[in-house]
Design a protein around this motif. Structure first.
Motif, short mmCIF file in Angstrom:
data_model
loop_
_atom_site.label_atom_id
_atom_site.label_comp_id
_atom_site.label_asym_id
_atom_site.label_seq_id
_atom_site.Cartn_x
_atom_site.Cartn_y
_atom_site.Cartn_z
N VAL A 263 -46.84 0.62 -30.01
CA VAL A 263 -45.56 1.12 -31.60
C VAL A 263 -44.68 1.74 -30.99
O VAL A 263 -44.61 3.00 -30.77
N GLU A 264 -43.56 1.54 -31.80
CA GLU A 264 -42.39 2.14 -31.19
C GLU A 264 -41.84 2.20 -32.37
O GLU A 264 -41.54 1.13 -33.14
N GLN A 265 -41.24 3.26 -33.01
CA GLN A 265 -39.60 3.40 -34.16
C GLN A 265 -38.51 2.75 -33.23
O GLN A 265 -38.12 4.11 -32.79
N VAL A 266 -37.26 2.19 -33.71
CA VAL A 266 -36.46 1.56 -33.33
C VAL A 266 -35.66 1.61 -34.67
O VAL A 266 -36.07 1.58 -35.35
N THR A 267 -34.44 2.07 -34.13
CA THR A 267 -32.69 2.04 -34.98
C THR A 267 -32.03 1.12 -34.52
O THR A 267 -31.68 0.77 -33.64
#
Lengths: 105, 551
Positions: free
Chosen positions: B157-161
Motif C-alpha cells: 500500500v502507498e499513498q500517492v499524490t
C-alpha cells in the motif's frame, strides 16, 4: 412592720372610714393623703388607725396635713382606734389636741 | 434608692476579647474553599481517568471496525488475483476484468483497477477497469511499486499524490504466475470526512494516517480542519495492519464521554462547597458579631450603671455638704460651758433629712440653742430646715424667750404649703447661774444628767407647720457638772418598738458615759444607739451642754 394598706368602707352613720394598716411612714404618706383627701367631700371622715404598726414623723405630718386640709374644706376628721404607741407619739409631739378629741395642752 | 455595688463591673476582658468576626469568618472561608477545591480536584481526576479509559476503549473498537473494513476492501483484489491465476493458464485475460468491474467506479471501492504481468524487470499492463490510474503517468514509480509487490508476501500500500488529488494505491502480486493487481482509491476531498453523528464513534474526533507515523503528509482523512492537527487534549492512538504497512488512528473526544453526573460532579462540588463555605463564613460572622454586640451592650449597661451610681454619690455628697453648711461650722464656745455636738446623715439613698441644731451666744454669759427636726426628707426638707433655723435664731438673738420665738414661728410655717413640719426644742440659758428656760414644739424633751438622768418635762405644743400654737416655758437650774442632752428622734426611734424603750436605752447609755468628757459622751451615745440600729435611715443630731466651774 410592712407596707401600709388602706381599706375604704362606709361606717355608721354613712360616714366613710379609711382603715390604715402597716407602717404609716415616708413611703406611705403620699398614698395616704391622696386617698384620704378624696374622702373629705363627705364632710366627715373616720381614719381607723387600729392596725397601724409604726408611724414616723412624716406619718404624723400627714395626719396634721389631713386635719388642716379638712379644716380648710369645712370637713371633720376623726382618728379612731388609735394604738397606744401612736397615742404616746401624739402626746410627745403636742398633737393630741389637734388630732383627737383630747384636751389641748 | 441605694444601688447595690456593680459586682460585674470590671470583669470585662476576663475571658479575653472576642476574636475579630471578620477574621474568623475569613479563616472559615479559606478552610472551606480549600476543602471544596480538594474535593472538586479529586473528583475531576477520577472523571479524567474514566474519560481516558472510555476514549481508549472506543478507539480500540474503532480500530477493530476499521481493520474489518480494510480487510473487506482488500478482499476483492486478492480474489481477482486468484481468479486471474486460474484463468491465466487458459490464456484468458478477461476473467480479471469481469470479476473486478463491480468494485470499480464512482462511489465504489476503487477508482481504477488494472492487471499487470511481469516480464523480466518490466511490468506490462494487461487490462484496466475504471479511470486511468493516477500513478500511470509516472511509470517509473508504478514499476517500482509493482516490483515491491512481487517482493512482498502481502498486499503493498502507498499513498500517492497526483495532479487530481491524493490516492491510496494497492498492489498485490503472485511471483509464481507473474501476475499483479493494481488498484487506486481516492482519498476524501481535502482529506476531510465527517463521522456520522449517529455512529458509535460520533463522539470522537479522529485523524487517520497511512503508515505508523503521524506526519502531516501521511494524513489520509480527518473530521477536523487538517491545519489544526495534530489533535490536542486527551488523545488515544491505535495502529492496525494495512497491507505491508498500517493505518494509525488518532482520536480525541468531541465531548464528555462518560455520564453527565461524572462530568458535572467536580463543578457541583466546587460550587456547592463555595456556597456552603460562604454560608458558614456568614453565619460565623453573624454569631461572633452577635456575641460581640451582646458583650458591648453589657459593657455599656455596666458603664451606665457606674455613671448613675457615681451621679447618685455626687448628688448625695452635695446634699450632705449643703446640710452640714447649715450646721454650726465650729464647736460653739462659751465660758462656763462645755459644748459638744454630732450630726449623722441617714443612710437613705440620696435623700437627706432636715435635722439641725444651733447654739448662739447672746452676750458673754447668756446663750440660746435650738435642736430641731424637719419631717420627711430631701432638698425641700432642708430648705424648710434652713428657714426654721434662721427664723428662730433671729427671734432668739432679738431677745425673745423660747416660747415667744416658737409661737411666732408657728404662724410662719404651714405643712399644707411646705409639705413638712418641724419639731423643735428651743432654750435660752445663763452660763453664770445655770438657769435654762426651755420651750417645746412637739420635740423629744431634753435629758438632764445630774448624777442620774431624767427627762426635763417641757409640755409640748404643736410642731411648727401644724398651725398657730402657744407654748409653755419650763425653767430649770443646771447644777455645776450637770449636762443637758438634746437630740432628735433618729437616736431613739425604732420600728416595732415603743418610743419609751428607745428613750430608756438612751438614758442608760448616757448614764454609763456621764463622767466622760462631753464630746465623748455625745460620741458614745451616737455610736452605741446608731450602731445597733438595723436600718439607720434617719438623721441624728445630738447636742450636749455641760455646765462647768463653780456655781
Amino acid at each position: 412592720m410592712g407596707m401600709a394598706e388602706f381599706v375604704t368602707a362606709a361606717g355608721p352613720p354613712a360616714a366613710p372610714v379609711l382603715a390604715v394598716s402597716g407602717d404609716l411612714d415616708i413611703a406611705a404618706v403620699d398614698d395616704f393623703l391622696h386617698r384620704a383627701g378624696a374622702l373629705l367631700g363627705a364632710g366627715v371622715l373616720e381614719v381607723d388607725l387600729g392596725a397601724v404598726t409604726f408611724i414616723d414623723s412624716t406619718g404624723l405630718g400627714a395626719l396634721v396635713q389631713l386635719r388642716r386640709q379638712a379644716d380648710a374644706a369645712g370637713a371633720q376628721v376623726r382618728l379612731t382606734n388609735v394604738p397606744a404607741r401612736v397615742g404616746r407619739l401624739l402626746e410627745l409631739t403636742g398633737l393630741t389636741g389637734l388630732l383627737t378629741d383630747g384636751p389641748e395642752p | 434608692m441605694s444601688l447595690p455595688p456593680p459586682t460585674q463591673t470590671r470583669r470585662r476582658g476576663a475571658r479575653g476579647p472576642v476574636a475579630d468576626p471578620g477574621r474568623v469568618a475569613a479563616m472559615v472561608a479559606v478552610a472551606g474553599l480549600v476543602l471544596s477545591l480538594a474535593a472538586s480536584w479529586a473528583t475531576a481526576q477520577v472523571d479524567a481517568n474514566s474519560e481516558h479509559r472510555l476514549l481508549e476503549w472506543q478507539t480500540k473498537q474503532a480500530g477493530s471496525v476499521l481493520s474489518t473494513a480494510v480487510t473487506l476492501l482488500e478482499q476483492p483484489l486478492a480474489t481477482a488475483l486468484s481468479v486471474q491465476q486460474v484463468a491465466g493458464r487458459a490464456r484468458d485475460d478477461t476473467a480479471f476484468t469481469g470479476f473486478i468491474a463491480p468494485y470499480v467506479g464512482s462511489g465504489k471501492s476503487f477508482l481504477s483497477a488494472s492487471l499487470w504481468r511481469r516480464d523480466g524487470q518490466a511490468m506490462t499492463r494487461l487490462a484496466s477497469v475504471g479511470a486511468e490510474p493516477g500513478l500511470a503517468s509516472d511509470t517509473a514509480a508504478l514499476q517500482a511499486f509493482l516490483q515491491r509487490a512481487f517482493q512482498s508476501a502481502t498486499t503493498v500500500v502507498e499513498q500517492v499524490t497526483t495532479d487530481s488529488g491524493a490516492l491510496v494505491a494497492w498492489a498485490r502480486a503472485d511471483p509464481g504466475t507473474g501476475y499483479a493487481v493494481y488498484a487506486e482509491r481516492a482519498a476524501p476531498a481535502g482529506r476531510r470526512a465527517a463521522v456520522a453523528s449517529d455512529s458509535a464513534y460520533g463522539s470522537l474526533h479522529y485523524a487517520m494516517y497511512i503508515g505508523r507515523q503521524t506526519a502531516p503528509d501521511a494524513l489520509f482523512a480527518t473530521d477536523v480542519d487538517p491545519a489544526t492537527l495534530p489533535l490536542d487534549g486527551d488523545t488515544s492512538r491505535v495502529t492496525i495492519p494495512f497491507g505491508d504497512t498500517g493505518i494509525t488512528l488518532v482520536t480525541s473526544p468531541q465531548h464528555h464521554l462518560g455520564s453527565d453526573l461524572s462530568r458535572w460532579l467536580p463543578l457541583a462540588l466546587l460550587l456547592g462547597g463555595v456556597l456552603l463555605t460562604a454560608l458558614a463564613a456568614w453565619t460565623t460572622r453573624r454569631l461572633l458579631q452577635g456575641r460581640r454586640e451582646a458583650e458591648q451592650d453589657a459593657a455599656t449597661i455596666t458603664t451606665l450603671y457606674e455613671q448613675v451610681e457615681e451621679l447618685y454619690g455626687q448628688q448625695r455628697e452635695l446634699f450632705v455638704r449643703l446640710q452640714r453648711a447649715l450646721l454650726p461650722q465650729a464647736t460653739p464656745q462659751m465660758a462656763g460651758l462645755e459644748i459638744a455636738s454630732e450630726y449623722v446623715a441617714g443612710a437613705f439613698g440620696i435623700d437627706i433629712g432636715g435635722d439641725w441644731y444651733s447654739f448662739v451666744a447672746l452676750d458673754d454669759h447668756r446663750f440660746a440653742f435650738v435642736v430641731g427636726d424637719v419631717s420627711g426628707r430631701g432638698v425641700d426638707a432642708v430648705a424648710v430646715m434652713a428657714q426654721a433655723r434662721f427664723t428662730l435664731r433671729a427671734y432668739l438673738l432679738e431677745g425673745q424667750g423660747p416660747a415667744t420665738a416658737l409661737e411666732r414661728c408657728s404662724h410662719q410655717f404651714d405643712i399644707v404649703a411646705d409639705g413638712h413640719m418641724s419639731t423643735v426644742v428651743a432654750g435660752v440659758g445663763d452660763a453664770r447661774t445655770g438657769e435654762v428656760t426651755l420651750a417645746n414644739a412637739g420635740h423629744p424633751v431634753p435629758l438632764l444628767l445630774d448624777g442620774g438622768v431624767r427627762p426635763v418635762h417641757v409640755p409640748p405644743g404643736r410642731p411648727l407647720g401644724a398651725g398657730p400654737s402657744r407654748y409653755e416655758e419650763t425653767t430649770l437650774r443646771m447644777p455645776p457638772g450637770s449636762t443637758l442632752f438634746c437630740f432628735t428622734d433618729g437616736l431613739v426611734e425604732r420600728r416595732g418598738e415603743d418610743i419609751d424603750t428607745g428613750l430608756g436605752r438612751l438614758a442608760e447609755t448616757l448614764l454609763r458615759s456621764a463622767d466622760r468628757p462631753v464630746a465623748d459622751l455625745v460620741a458614745d451615745a451616737v455610736a452605741q444607739l446608731r450602731g445597733d440600729a438595723a436600718d439607720a435611715a434617719d438623721d441624728v443630731v445630738a447636742l450636749a451642754i455641760r455646765r462647768v466651774g463653780a456655781g
